[in-house]
Design a protein around this motif. Structure first.
Motif, short mmCIF file in Angstrom:
data_model
loop_
_atom_site.label_atom_id
_atom_site.label_comp_id
_atom_site.label_asym_id
_atom_site.label_seq_id
_atom_site.Cartn_x
_atom_site.Cartn_y
_atom_site.Cartn_z
N GLU A 1 29.51 41.66 43.06
CA GLU A 1 28.98 43.13 43.32
C GLU A 1 29.98 44.23 43.93
N CYS A 2 30.82 43.44 44.48
CA CYS A 2 31.69 44.02 45.64
C CYS A 2 33.20 44.16 45.18
N MET A 3 33.63 43.26 44.27
CA MET A 3 34.98 43.17 43.75
C MET A 3 35.19 43.06 42.36
N VAL A 4 36.27 43.72 41.61
CA VAL A 4 36.40 43.66 40.40
C VAL A 4 37.86 43.25 40.15
N SER A 5 38.28 42.20 39.33
CA SER A 5 39.69 42.03 39.14
C SER A 5 40.00 41.90 37.61
N TRP A 6 40.97 42.94 37.08
CA TRP A 6 41.02 42.78 35.70
C TRP A 6 42.92 42.50 35.55
N THR A 7 43.04 41.32 35.04
CA THR A 7 44.40 40.90 34.91
C THR A 7 45.08 41.47 33.36
N ALA A 8 46.23 42.13 33.34
CA ALA A 8 46.38 42.37 31.71
C ALA A 8 47.43 41.09 31.50
N ASP A 9 47.25 40.80 30.09
CA ASP A 9 48.22 39.91 29.51
C ASP A 9 49.66 40.68 29.10
#
Length: 182
Positions: free
Chosen positions: A90-98
């Protein structure tokens, strides 16, 4: 190796949120938390996307904004980069692109950042060296580090956002204090 890169990037965001990252560069605005204690509603979130930069965002709204911006710019998500601890979701978001699959990772990165800034995210800092670019953006109590390291042999493009509210700072500090294997 990829998880080690993610851990290093996430640690950089946590240090930035903790106030250790404001040396040099263009730092426009300082802390957005200013006494706000509405983080208890982060699970419900209200309207979430699109409105003013003063509204309280939750992790789901940040994830949606990142996903929409990145996929609209030509990225697909590399889910192997997702390693946010359960207690910090609820406090961190990670979005890694290919980045390997993107036609032009640098153009897609720029497009993603442009879409985010037109959607209310404010660019606070930008730095680059050796073909890598890192931009720090803010919206509401969220700090986002957009990293593009696709110019060299390792193609890595990541977006890591952290809620800088006092409640989330405590959750993240507790999560970081746990041993790696737990």
């Amino acid at each position: 190796m990829r998880k080690a890169m993610w851990a290093a990037a996430a640690a950089g965001v946590v240090l930035l949120v903790a106030g250790c990252g404001s040396e040099g560069g263009t730092d426009k605005g300082g802390s957005a938390s200013g006494g706000s204690s509405s983080a208890g509603s982060s699970a419900t979130g209200g309207s979430g996307a699109g409105g003013s930069s003063d509204e309280k965002l939750d992790a789901a709204a940040v994830t949606k904004e990142l996903t929409d911006a990145a996929t609209g710019a030509g990225f697909t998500q590399d889910s192997s980069g997702e390693a946010v601890p359960a207690e910090a979701k609820e406090c961190m978001v990670s979005w890694t692109a290919d980045a390997e699959k993107a036609a032009d990772p640098a153009k897609s990165y720029s497009g993603t950042v442009a879409t985010l800034t037109s959607g209310g995210w404010s660019e606070e800092r930008s730095s680059g060296a050796g073909g890598s670019v890192i931009k720090s953006l803010t919206k509401s109590s969220w700090k986002l580090q957009a990293s593009n390291h696709s110019a060299g042999p390792l193609k890595l493009v990541m977006f890591v956002a952290v809620d800088s509210s006092a409640e989330c700072a405590a959750v993240l500090a507790e999560s970081n204090a746990k041993p790696q294997g737990s």
